[in-house]
Design a protein around this motif. Structure first.
Motif, PDB file in Angstrom:
ATOM      1  N   CYS A  67      -7.645  -0.525   2.628  1.00  0.00           N
ATOM      2  CA  CYS A  67      -6.709  -1.385   2.882  1.00  0.00           C
ATOM      3  C   CYS A  67      -5.301  -1.004   3.296  1.00  0.00           C
ATOM      4  O   CYS A  67      -4.594  -1.629   4.033  1.00  0.00           O
ATOM      5  CB  CYS A  67      -6.266  -2.090   1.549  1.00  0.00           C
ATOM      6  SG  CYS A  67      -7.822  -3.111   0.935  1.00  0.00           S
ATOM      7  N   PHE A  89      -3.596  -2.067   6.585  1.00  0.00           N
ATOM      8  CA  PHE A  89      -2.120  -2.582   6.875  1.00  0.00           C
ATOM      9  C   PHE A  89      -1.170  -1.767   7.468  1.00  0.00           C
ATOM     10  O   PHE A  89      -0.365  -2.244   8.430  1.00  0.00           O
ATOM     11  CB  PHE A  89      -1.510  -2.358   5.299  1.00  0.00           C
ATOM     12  CG  PHE A  89      -0.226  -2.596   4.942  1.00  0.00           C
ATOM     13  CD1 PHE A  89       0.642  -4.102   5.247  1.00  0.00           C
ATOM     14  CD2 PHE A  89       0.751  -1.636   4.815  1.00  0.00           C
ATOM     15  CE1 PHE A  89       2.058  -4.123   5.239  1.00  0.00           C
ATOM     16  CE2 PHE A  89       2.027  -1.965   4.598  1.00  0.00           C
ATOM     17  CZ  PHE A  89       2.697  -3.150   5.030  1.00  0.00           C
ATOM     18  N   ALA A 116      -3.024  -6.834   8.749  1.00  0.00           N
ATOM     19  CA  ALA A 116      -3.044  -7.600   7.741  1.00  0.00           C
ATOM     20  C   ALA A 116      -1.456  -7.558   7.002  1.00  0.00           C
ATOM     21  O   ALA A 116      -0.812  -6.521   7.190  1.00  0.00           O
ATOM     22  CB  ALA A 116      -3.955  -7.440   6.588  1.00  0.00           C
ATOM     23  N   SER A 117      -1.185  -8.473   6.597  1.00  0.00           N
ATOM     24  CA  SER A 117       0.266  -8.592   5.919  1.00  0.00           C
ATOM     25  C   SER A 117       0.095  -7.986   4.567  1.00  0.00           C
ATOM     26  O   SER A 117      -1.208  -7.571   4.028  1.00  0.00           O
ATOM     27  CB  SER A 117       0.700  -9.782   5.727  1.00  0.00           C
ATOM     28  OG  SER A 117      -0.209 -10.800   4.800  1.00  0.00           O
ATOM     29  N   LEU A 118       1.002  -7.581   3.785  1.00  0.00           N
ATOM     30  CA  LEU A 118       1.145  -6.844   2.590  1.00  0.00           C
ATOM     31  C   LEU A 118       0.413  -7.439   1.652  1.00  0.00           C
ATOM     32  O   LEU A 118      -0.280  -7.103   0.752  1.00  0.00           O
ATOM     33  CB  LEU A 118       2.663  -6.371   2.387  1.00  0.00           C
ATOM     34  CG  LEU A 118       2.503  -5.584   0.833  1.00  0.00           C
ATOM     35  CD1 LEU A 118       1.867  -4.195   0.895  1.00  0.00           C
ATOM     36  CD2 LEU A 118       4.070  -5.349   0.411  1.00  0.00           C
ATOM     37  N   ALA A 138      -3.369  -7.388   2.118  1.00  0.00           N
ATOM     38  CA  ALA A 138      -3.863  -5.991   1.914  1.00  0.00           C
ATOM     39  C   ALA A 138      -4.153  -5.834   0.563  1.00  0.00           C
ATOM     40  O   ALA A 138      -4.888  -5.186  -0.036  1.00  0.00           O
ATOM     41  CB  ALA A 138      -2.995  -4.996   2.562  1.00  0.00           C
ATOM     42  N   TRP A 165      -7.409  -5.296  -1.799  1.00  0.00           N
ATOM     43  CA  TRP A 165      -7.548  -3.958  -2.549  1.00  0.00           C
ATOM     44  C   TRP A 165      -8.049  -4.275  -3.867  1.00  0.00           C
ATOM     45  O   TRP A 165      -9.104  -3.700  -4.494  1.00  0.00           O
ATOM     46  CB  TRP A 165      -6.307  -3.307  -2.485  1.00  0.00           C
ATOM     47  CG  TRP A 165      -6.289  -2.090  -3.609  1.00  0.00           C
ATOM     48  CD1 TRP A 165      -7.065  -1.005  -3.727  1.00  0.00           C
ATOM     49  CD2 TRP A 165      -5.487  -1.929  -4.653  1.00  0.00           C
ATOM     50  NE1 TRP A 165      -6.796  -0.444  -4.769  1.00  0.00           N
ATOM     51  CE2 TRP A 165      -5.639  -0.840  -5.474  1.00  0.00           C
ATOM     52  CE3 TRP A 165      -4.312  -2.743  -5.150  1.00  0.00           C
ATOM     53  CZ2 TRP A 165      -5.195  -0.415  -6.672  1.00  0.00           C
ATOM     54  CZ3 TRP A 165      -3.616  -2.305  -6.443  1.00  0.00           C
ATOM     55  CH2 TRP A 165      -4.092  -1.203  -6.795  1.00  0.00           C
ATOM     56  N   SER A 223      -3.637  -9.543  13.992  1.00  0.00           N
ATOM     57  CA  SER A 223      -2.653  -8.670  13.260  1.00  0.00           C
ATOM     58  C   SER A 223      -2.048  -9.346  12.401  1.00  0.00           C
ATOM     59  O   SER A 223      -0.929  -8.906  11.493  1.00  0.00           O
ATOM     60  CB  SER A 223      -1.650  -8.153  14.320  1.00  0.00           C
ATOM     61  OG  SER A 223      -0.951  -8.972  14.984  1.00  0.00           O
TER      62      SER A 223
END
Length: 595
Positions: free
Chosen positions: A243, A247, A252-254, A257, A261, A426
């Motif tokens: 992850c 990121f 992926a955005s935080l 992610a 996770w 993205s």
């Protein structure tokens, strides 16, 4: 300067030593809170002791010469020592003794190590908190983990004891690692609350949740399907690495992610490496399919914009004459007349200070040029007419098609943006991630809840297979619809069916190759017999049925929503596909024992 530096170094050293030395109080107070001294309940007495220490830190320490040297400049009653014991008192009030002991160890050992190493060894700063460094965060975790293990051995969780009353070291180290990492993250966070308060409370919460999760996930399982606690640590590490890479690459955005996770760690713990490999492969295929779908769609829209691709025959195509006369646009006419020369006539009287600009003001020309530049998706404008042409020649009937007005631009861009959710591959958001991971996560949790029933694992695979088939349906529809609106006919074209069939076959081959069928049929033991050919073939057939039906259901829901469906409809359709596949595969696993 040398004397000031020596004083500052000695001050910091005294604070770090005092911070760590207070850990000695954790041993008797955690025993007292756990009732081992014969006082039950013992936690009120431990909390009272911490409150007394907090009161002494607020009222006594600042008024003594030795105590004032341990305080930071400007600290008063609410100093670090006071918040230190207030946090522990709150932890004793909320959580069991073993969790408070782990939080105390993380605060005492980890915070002292982070401050000492972070100030001595220079390193890059954290992105989310420029006052903290990566070296200090790593020092916190490395110092906190063995200290937490010591306290968890001294005061262990009562649910993780052997028949002889000794703590199980696998659970001790698992909880210690979770405590050390949680404390390091809490210490590095940019929260207004004092870290001496949030570290013991937050770490105790993390340890208590982890112990509850491990106890619920491992108790009552058959011997051949039992879980080991260290598998959860493996899942945390593997999922965190993947992850973090996703990121860092901008896929992926935080929040997405972090959610991936956490869910991926749970999936790894309950379905082992083979189940997590299926999850990662399916997620990667879905991300690639969404990217290809959007690329096909944009290419189709660009090439077919002027050929009635969206039911509009008057949309201009770059480099191609329009088949219908362009519509009249008042804004376009005004912009063109603003660029055209002023009509001939009596020259107006010049003001006392005449400007250097021509008769047509610079402001008007600038506004007109700006209008032309902001026109969306318009072909290049032809040259402006010569000054010798009759004045006012450019009007509504002869407006240049380059100056496309707002209706044309808005219509085309609206169709294009509505047919796909905002953002590319993205920009995977939290909603996108949950729409894909929610159904497999529920199936993974149902596996220990059902005491190891293999139907839960089969449902887990069915959810992933249906989500993969949905992504293939989406890609085939985007490639085959030639820029036209997605409808029910586009979903059920042969190209879509071929793409879904290929995706399902690849998924079945991956499940066979990763050994997931063996886990579903025989369990987790290393010497478990491999799934036979007939069993694997039956499971693959179940995946094909659940993948086609689930993926088709999600695709149909998306098709019925129409091309103007907002982005959340795509997520709901993906969730519907995965849920449908999970229900079908799980029902097959219950009805047919060989499945």
């Amino acid at each position: 300067m040398t004397a000031e530096r020596s004083f500052a170094s000695g001050f910091r050293a005294a604070r770090y030593v005092g911070h760590f030395a207070l850990l000695a109080l954790a041993f008797p107070l955690t025993w007292l809170a756990s009732g081992r001294f014969g006082v039950k309940p013992g936690w009120p007495w431990a909390e009272a002791a911490c409150l007394a220490c907090a009161l002494a830190g607020a009222m006594v320490v600042p008024r003594t010469a030795a105590g004032s040297k341990l305080l930071k400049p400007g600290e008063g009653a609410t100093n670090g020592i006071c918040m230190y014991f207030l946090g522990l008192a709150a932890a004793f009030l909320l959580f069991p003794a073993y969790a408070v002991g782990a939080g105390w160890a993380a605060l005492a050992a980890g915070d002292a190590a982070a401050g000492a190493i972070g100030s001595l060894l220079p390193s890059s700063r954290l992105q989310w908190n420029r006052d903290k460094s990566w070296m200090g965060m790593a020092a916190f975790a490395l110092a906190a983990i063995p200290a937490c293990a010591l306290l968890l051995w001294w005061c262990p969780a009562p649910t993780f004891l052997t028949k002889g009353g000794q703590p199980e070291y696998q659970y001790v180290w698992t909880l210690a690692v979770i405590a050390g990492i949680s404390g390091a993250m809490l210490e590095s966070a940019a929260f207004p609350l004092d870290d001496n308060f949030r570290i013991p409370v937050g770490t105790a919460l993390a340890v208590w949740l982890a112990a509850t999760f491990l106890n619920a996930g491992t108790s009552g399982m058959p011997e051949h399907r039992a879980f080991q606690p260290e598998w959860f640590l493996h899942g945390l590490g593997v999922s965190a690495a993947i992850c973090a890479a996703v990121f860092a690459a901008g896929f992926a955005s935080l929040p997405a992610a972090v959610a991936a996770w956490m869910i991926g760690s749970v999936a790894y713990f309950f379905t082992l490496k083979s189940g997590y490999a299926l999850l990662a492969a399916s997620a990667g295929f879905s991300m690639a399919a969404v990217a290809m779908s959007r690329a096909f769609h944009l290419a189709a829209v660009t090439s077919a914009r002027g050929a009635g691709a969206f039911g509009r025959e008057d949309v201009p195509v770059p480099g191609r004459a329009s088949s219908a006369p362009p519509p009249t646009s008042g804004a376009r006419t005004a912009a063109a007349n603003a660029i055209a020369p002023m009509p001939a006539g009596p020259e107006p009287k010049a003001p006392p200070n005449p400007p250097a600009a021509p008769a047509s003001s610079a402001a008007s020309n600038s506004r007109a040029v700006q209008d032309l530049q902001t026109a969306a998706v318009a072909p290049a404008a032809p040259d402006a007419p010569a000054a010798s042409e009759p004045p006012g020649k450019i009007g509504a009937s002869e407006a240049p098609p380059a100056a496309a007005g707002a209706p044309e631009a808005t219509g085309t861009a609206g169709e294009e943006s509505a047919a796909q959710p905002a953002g590319g591959v993205s920009s995977v958001t939290l909603v996108d991630a949950l729409s894909f991971l929610a159904a497999p996560a529920v199936c993974a949790v149902l596996y220990p809840a059902s005491k190891g029933h293999p139907a839960a694992l089969i449902a887990y695979a069915g959810a992933l297979c249906a989500a993969t088939a949905f992504a293939a349906f989406e890609t085939g529809a985007a490639y085959g619809r030639s820029g036209r609106n997605m409808g029910t006919a586009a979903i059920f074209r042969p190209l879509c069916a071929a793409a879904a069939l290929a995706a399902v076959l690849l998924f079945c081959g991956a499940a066979w190759g990763f050994g997931f069928w063996t886990v579903a049929v025989s369990g987790h033991e290393r010497n478990a017999p491999a799934a036979g050919f007939m069993e694997s073939a039956i499971l693959s057939a179940v995946m094909m049925v659940s993948g086609f039906i689930g993926g088709g259901a999600g695709g149909l829901a998306l098709a019925l929503a129409g091309p103007r469906a907002p982005a959340f409809v795509w997520s709901v359709s993906r969730l519907a596909a995965a849920s449908s596949g999970a229900v079908i595969a799980g029902a097959a696993g219950i009805l047919f024992p060989c499945a």
